[in-house]
Design a protein around this motif. Sequence first.
Motif, PDB file in Angstrom:
ATOM      1  N   PRO A 131       0.816  -1.218   0.000  1.00 32.47           N
ATOM      2  CA  PRO A 131       0.000   0.000   0.000  1.00 32.47           C
ATOM      3  C   PRO A 131       0.852   1.271   0.000  1.00 32.47           C
ATOM      4  O   PRO A 131       2.043   1.244   0.319  1.00 32.47           O
ATOM      5  CB  PRO A 131      -0.786  -0.101   1.309  1.00 32.47           C
ATOM      6  CG  PRO A 131       0.060  -0.937   2.190  1.00 32.47           C
ATOM      7  CD  PRO A 131       0.807  -1.891   1.298  1.00 32.47           C
TER       8      PRO A 131
ATOM      9  N   ASP B 165      -2.455   4.414  -2.933  1.00 30.50           N
ATOM     10  CA  ASP B 165      -3.252   3.175  -2.979  1.00 30.50           C
ATOM     11  C   ASP B 165      -3.458   2.740  -1.532  1.00 30.50           C
ATOM     12  O   ASP B 165      -2.685   1.977  -0.967  1.00 30.50           O
ATOM     13  CB  ASP B 165      -2.479   2.103  -3.766  1.00 30.50           C
ATOM     14  CG  ASP B 165      -3.137   0.737  -3.646  1.00 30.50           C
ATOM     15  OD1 ASP B 165      -4.295   0.660  -3.165  1.00 30.50           O
ATOM     16  OD2 ASP B 165      -2.486  -0.261  -4.020  1.00 30.50           O
ATOM     17  N   ASN B 166      -4.519   3.291  -0.949  1.00 28.10           N
ATOM     18  CA  ASN B 166      -4.709   3.051   0.495  1.00 28.10           C
ATOM     19  C   ASN B 166      -5.809   2.036   0.797  1.00 28.10           C
ATOM     20  O   ASN B 166      -6.443   2.094   1.845  1.00 28.10           O
ATOM     21  CB  ASN B 166      -4.957   4.376   1.223  1.00 28.10           C
ATOM     22  CG  ASN B 166      -6.326   4.951   0.904  1.00 28.10           C
ATOM     23  OD1 ASN B 166      -6.963   4.550  -0.061  1.00 28.10           O
ATOM     24  ND2 ASN B 166      -6.786   5.878   1.725  1.00 28.10           N
ATOM     25  N   LYS B 167      -6.024   1.099  -0.131  1.00 31.29           N
ATOM     26  CA  LYS B 167      -6.983   0.029   0.146  1.00 31.29           C
ATOM     27  C   LYS B 167      -6.583  -0.704   1.428  1.00 31.29           C
ATOM     28  O   LYS B 167      -5.409  -0.825   1.755  1.00 31.29           O
ATOM     29  CB  LYS B 167      -6.998  -0.984  -1.002  1.00 31.29           C
ATOM     30  CG  LYS B 167      -7.713  -0.509  -2.253  1.00 31.29           C
ATOM     31  CD  LYS B 167      -7.855  -1.620  -3.288  1.00 31.29           C
ATOM     32  CE  LYS B 167      -6.527  -2.107  -3.837  1.00 31.29           C
ATOM     33  NZ  LYS B 167      -5.856  -1.113  -4.700  1.00 31.29           N
ATOM     34  N   ASP B 168      -7.577  -1.207   2.137  1.00 26.46           N
ATOM     35  CA  ASP B 168      -7.274  -1.909   3.386  1.00 26.46           C
ATOM     36  C   ASP B 168      -6.665  -3.285   3.105  1.00 26.46           C
ATOM     37  O   ASP B 168      -6.694  -3.777   1.972  1.00 26.46           O
ATOM     38  CB  ASP B 168      -8.538  -2.016   4.255  1.00 26.46           C
ATOM     39  CG  ASP B 168      -9.652  -2.770   3.564  1.00 26.46           C
ATOM     40  OD1 ASP B 168      -9.414  -3.886   3.083  1.00 26.46           O
ATOM     41  OD2 ASP B 168     -10.778  -2.248   3.508  1.00 26.46           O
ATOM     42  N   ASP B 169      -6.095  -3.890   4.141  1.00 24.43           N
ATOM     43  CA  ASP B 169      -5.413  -5.188   3.998  1.00 24.43           C
ATOM     44  C   ASP B 169      -6.342  -6.253   3.415  1.00 24.43           C
ATOM     45  O   ASP B 169      -5.959  -7.018   2.524  1.00 24.43           O
ATOM     46  CB  ASP B 169      -4.926  -5.684   5.372  1.00 24.43           C
ATOM     47  CG  ASP B 169      -3.926  -4.742   6.009  1.00 24.43           C
ATOM     48  OD1 ASP B 169      -3.369  -3.894   5.286  1.00 24.43           O
ATOM     49  OD2 ASP B 169      -3.713  -4.852   7.236  1.00 24.43           O
ATOM     50  N   LEU B 170      -7.572  -6.304   3.938  1.00 21.51           N
ATOM     51  CA  LEU B 170      -8.490  -7.361   3.520  1.00 21.51           C
ATOM     52  C   LEU B 170      -8.834  -7.237   2.037  1.00 21.51           C
ATOM     53  O   LEU B 170      -8.878  -8.241   1.321  1.00 21.51           O
ATOM     54  CB  LEU B 170      -9.765  -7.313   4.370  1.00 21.51           C
ATOM     55  CG  LEU B 170     -10.821  -8.378   4.044  1.00 21.51           C
ATOM     56  CD1 LEU B 170     -10.275  -9.777   4.263  1.00 21.51           C
ATOM     57  CD2 LEU B 170     -12.074  -8.174   4.891  1.00 21.51           C
TER      58      LEU B 170
ATOM     59  N   ARG C 234      -6.984  -6.004  -0.268  1.00 22.68           N
ATOM     60  CA  ARG C 234      -5.814  -6.490  -1.010  1.00 22.68           C
ATOM     61  C   ARG C 234      -5.817  -8.014  -1.125  1.00 22.68           C
ATOM     62  O   ARG C 234      -5.589  -8.587  -2.183  1.00 22.68           O
ATOM     63  CB  ARG C 234      -4.524  -6.076  -0.279  1.00 22.68           C
ATOM     64  CG  ARG C 234      -4.024  -4.735  -0.667  1.00 22.68           C
ATOM     65  CD  ARG C 234      -3.008  -4.162   0.316  1.00 22.68           C
ATOM     66  NE  ARG C 234      -3.339  -2.761   0.419  1.00 22.68           N
ATOM     67  CZ  ARG C 234      -3.054  -1.862  -0.521  1.00 22.68           C
ATOM     68  NH1 ARG C 234      -2.344  -2.207  -1.565  1.00 22.68           N
ATOM     69  NH2 ARG C 234      -3.443  -0.630  -0.398  1.00 22.68           N
TER      70      ARG C 234
END
Lengths: 644, 644
Positions: free
Chosen positions: B131, B135-140, B142
């Motif tokens: 990240p 691109d700040n998508k959460d871990d889940l 991803r």
Amino acid sequence: MANHKVTLLPANQTVEVPTGSLVAEAIQRAGLDIAQPCGGQGRCGRCAVFVKGDGARRRSTLRLSAEDIESGFALACQTVIEGDLTVSIPDQERIERRLVTDKTAKSIEVPFPYDQNLQGVRAFRVYLPEPSFQDNKDDLTRLEIALAGAGYPEAEVPLALVRRLGSVVRESDWSPWVVLEAETWNRPHGPARLIDIATDPIEPVALAIDIGTTTVSAYLVDLITGEVLGSSAEYNGQIHCGEDVISRIIYAGRDGGLAELSHRVRETIAELLVRLEKRTGVSPDHIYKATVAGNTTMAHLFLGLPPTSIRLAPFIPTVNMPVPIMAHDIDLGINPLASVDCLPGVASYVGSDITAGVLACGLSETGQLTLFIDVGTNGEIVLGTHDWQVTCACSAGPAFEGAGVVNGMRATEGAIEEVWVNSGTFEPTWRVIGGGKPRGLCGSGLISLLAELFVTGVIDRGGNVKLDLDTPRVRQGDHGPEYVIAWAGETSTGGDITLTKVDVDNLLRAKAAIFAGFSVLATSVGVRLEDVQQVLVGGSFGKYINVEKAIQIGLLPDLPWDRFKFLGNTAILGTYRALLSRDERDRLRHIARGMTYLELSADNSFYDAFTAALFLPHTEIARFPSVASIWEREAGLTPAGGAA
Amino acid sequence: MANHKVTLLPANQTVEVPTGSLVAEAIQRAGLDIAQPCGGQGRCGRCAVFVKGDGARRRSTLRLSAEDIESGFALACQTVIEGDLTVSIPDQERIERRLVTDKTAKSIEVPFPYDQNLQGVRAFRVYLPEPSFQDNKDDLTRLEIALAGAGYPEAEVPLALVRRLGSVVRESDWSPWVVLEAETWNRPHGPARLIDIATDPIEPVALAIDIGTTTVSAYLVDLITGEVLGSSAEYNGQIHCGEDVISRIIYAGRDGGLAELSHRVRETIAELLVRLEKRTGVSPDHIYKATVAGNTTMAHLFLGLPPTSIRLAPFIPTVNMPVPIMAHDIDLGINPLASVDCLPGVASYVGSDITAGVLACGLSETGQLTLFIDVGTNGEIVLGTHDWQVTCACSAGPAFEGAGVVNGMRATEGAIEEVWVNSGTFEPTWRVIGGGKPRGLCGSGLISLLAELFVTGVIDRGGNVKLDLDTPRVRQGDHGPEYVIAWAGETSTGGDITLTKVDVDNLLRAKAAIFAGFSVLATSVGVRLEDVQQVLVGGSFGKYINVEKAIQIGLLPDLPWDRFKFLGNTAILGTYRALLSRDERDRLRHIARGMTYLELSADNSFYDAFTAALFLPHTEIARFPSVASIWEREAGLTPAGGAA
């Protein structure tokens, strides 16, 4: 000079006063009491009365709306008597607001027509054929056939219910009651699932929860009618581990810290459940669904997820859209098989309390350019319309919750919640929550005091205390220059209550962060703050903000007051909506997915906007025309503090 | 009279004996040892030797197959020397069998070509983008994108794994290993589900378990190769609460009884897991799937389901086809997120041990009329072909497991497991498990003894002990007439080991129940027992049954011996197959669904068939022609006991 007869209701006394007297003077002459916290300066609006007759000339109508004036309201301190009059003095109780954390059911209305048949959770009775040697199907197959007949051909039956199945079907003469989750709204394509089976009829209820950093609120919702049976709120038991999300995250990193935080919030919810059961008679076992909002850190702690990465650049949470779970997965003290729907958030610092708030406030459904702000322990902002939304979080810090301020405190009994300062004497008048002696200042009290000190010239635009004023209230204290709002003898602590220069700086930073957030959001989408058509303020703290004073310190943009709406706890209101209706739940998912998040710490323009907002009300005072005029009128001062 | 030279191998000794001598006499003359448990009557087959040369005339070849004879085997006690000979005496060890509960992996072969890509559980590595602020998508999210890229677009991620997600993805540099259940075979249409996530490579294994009333067996299976890495078996810890299913059901009805029984079997499995880990080095945490068979009562107790209704007419279980669960639902000590697939059974007394047995023995795939019998604590029977199957359970009781018999015991060290009785002296010879002094008689010992006593005329066809025989072995004991198989001085208990008339009656009832089951099943579908083309015997006890003796007492139908196959624990073999392959699992479901269950207690013809079978070998001795001939030859008696 002519005298005029003034009849005072409800006491039904009559006094004669000369032309040109103020209504306030007539009231005092009759020996009656009227509150004038601002010292008769027409600023506080607390002396509003209802006048009938043509003999009243309103000098100022500050704080009164056009509708108020139309219906006869006037400020007693600003209304000149020029003829006979009847004056009704409203019950002071009725214009006082109270800190109400626990409301009764009647005050919360079902927000739209509710249809229990569209609810995911349903309760009904099933009729199974009795077994025989000729028909020796097992109990579960009998139940599955009955559920298929009711329209649920592939319903899952959890082991915990299979364990009770044999005795329940026999004790109920093969006609048990079942509770079934026909649709799990946060699990698309999931099958129907049995939640309970019983010999007696079941009336299913659900729980809406908002987990705030400071306060946890809950609604107990009747799933047949959609009504709120009871509501309750309590301080989040995690407060002992830190006041704000950052300190909670740090605490969670300690050995056993995460487990303790998870446990503490569950205990808080357990306490709410006890109260709700006492009040409504509904057993927590009959709560078959919970819908939960909270900022992203609160959601992580509730679910037992380590929040560490939330505070480390690039600030990535483990999850914005939590996975479907059941109550037993997190030891939530409701029916263990109940679905727990943790609503979706947007980013590490814009959680489901904000998406639920957007749902509740109607921003995503309106064509008007709307600014939504949730003033809680954090300050989250959303700007947009039904077409688009952009959001950011301002690390305002907890100053407005009373933390980081020497005599700050939360909005509980003993907190000064509103202040007026006499511009001639610099003497304060205040209102205390609960009515007793003050212990400190809560957020609304701090905003109020800061605004009053600024408007009356006790502090300058840079927040510096003017120590040369002719009053013992300003002095050099242990913590530097300060203003004494209450003397030791007046307080419940036995010490002076003061606002220091350091406190002022903390408050300036907090309000500057929020205002800079507004500015950056507006700039990012190419609109001006002045174009905002409505400002919707959520958060239980927001409910008590005095809009005039919030504008005076530059916390809120200088817009006409009627563009502001204070909506209370929008997080739980949105959660309640998402619990009631699949459409609303889908809308909320859509909001969470569609919102553009601005990470302010990665935005270069934020620092400039923040610095510019560190003055009272702002470096560019032209952005606050109404404040400029009051400040100049009241204090008779010209702008100071190096601003343009 | 001519002498002949006999060379004895492997000792390589030569002796000369006169024409007409027996091979056994030549061996004894050389001073060598050969076992003759039946006293040289040619019945036990233990003195089998390998003869080379033309000088051997076989008087009797009982117990030798045509292939045996072809390849040179002969019974030393029944082979007359009429010329020079070479005699090889086999290692006695090699013809002795041992009680082996724990086998090494090599002895169990993968039953069909195994394809790990068709396995429901798969392990592989995923690569997530790191990240950033951009691109700040959460871990889940991803992880979900990576799983979608691997072909699992809607994989469920359980909360327990989300809790570890943040640290695992970071510690693995955004490239963790995952274990995923692509398909849960007992949950049609269920989504893929993540079971584990780790920084290090994972080699997934699974567990096949057979929960018998007496013994619990387990195979640890490598999911990459399909091989059995280790197997282990242990007595079911529930034995302390009752020997048979009925006493367990009664025990489960006591306060806390069900919980105790559930706990005890879990403890037994935990013990097997400890042993398997010790032997293979595989941690139970890497067991990602378990497939479980057991009779319906065992399945209920394992799942914590009250089994009460199983023993109350009309004998309805809570469930024949258990719901999908995970290991943590029942505190099974493997990976808590592993699927536990409890295989489907047919009825209260025909459980998944039988359906798995049918799968393993091939009955459902053959055109031959097949009788499958699982001789365990219960006696379950299936008759059929690939087209149809009919089944029933005989409440044989635990007599064949040594219970309900004065000197009965389970097949452990010290149990007499095989017996021969000299028809002249009535003196017994026996073999004891472990080789030491006897403590009692196990099932195969009881069958053996009963057959010998019958064939040698110690008891009559009605099971009565003939007290007038000229031997101290028969006597009037404390429990009535009895036969003494071992005198106090020969036993490890210091008391006589006997078989009483009451014991005999119990054994007769047990064998009559089973044989009546055969008869009723055959009659119900209009076939004759004589038409059965193969008899497949499952159950670990079944493995040790001496078919000849079982026929002699009328437990098994009188068919040529080569139609009998002893398959060992078919329940776990079938479970292993159902674990390896979805096709096999589907076949097993098909077997369970398609099988017709006959409830004998509701079948009027059963009682008649049972009564007819209470004699030795049966009221109609014509149904046992081979027994009739032996019995008449050996004992020189005519039928007695009122039978036709």
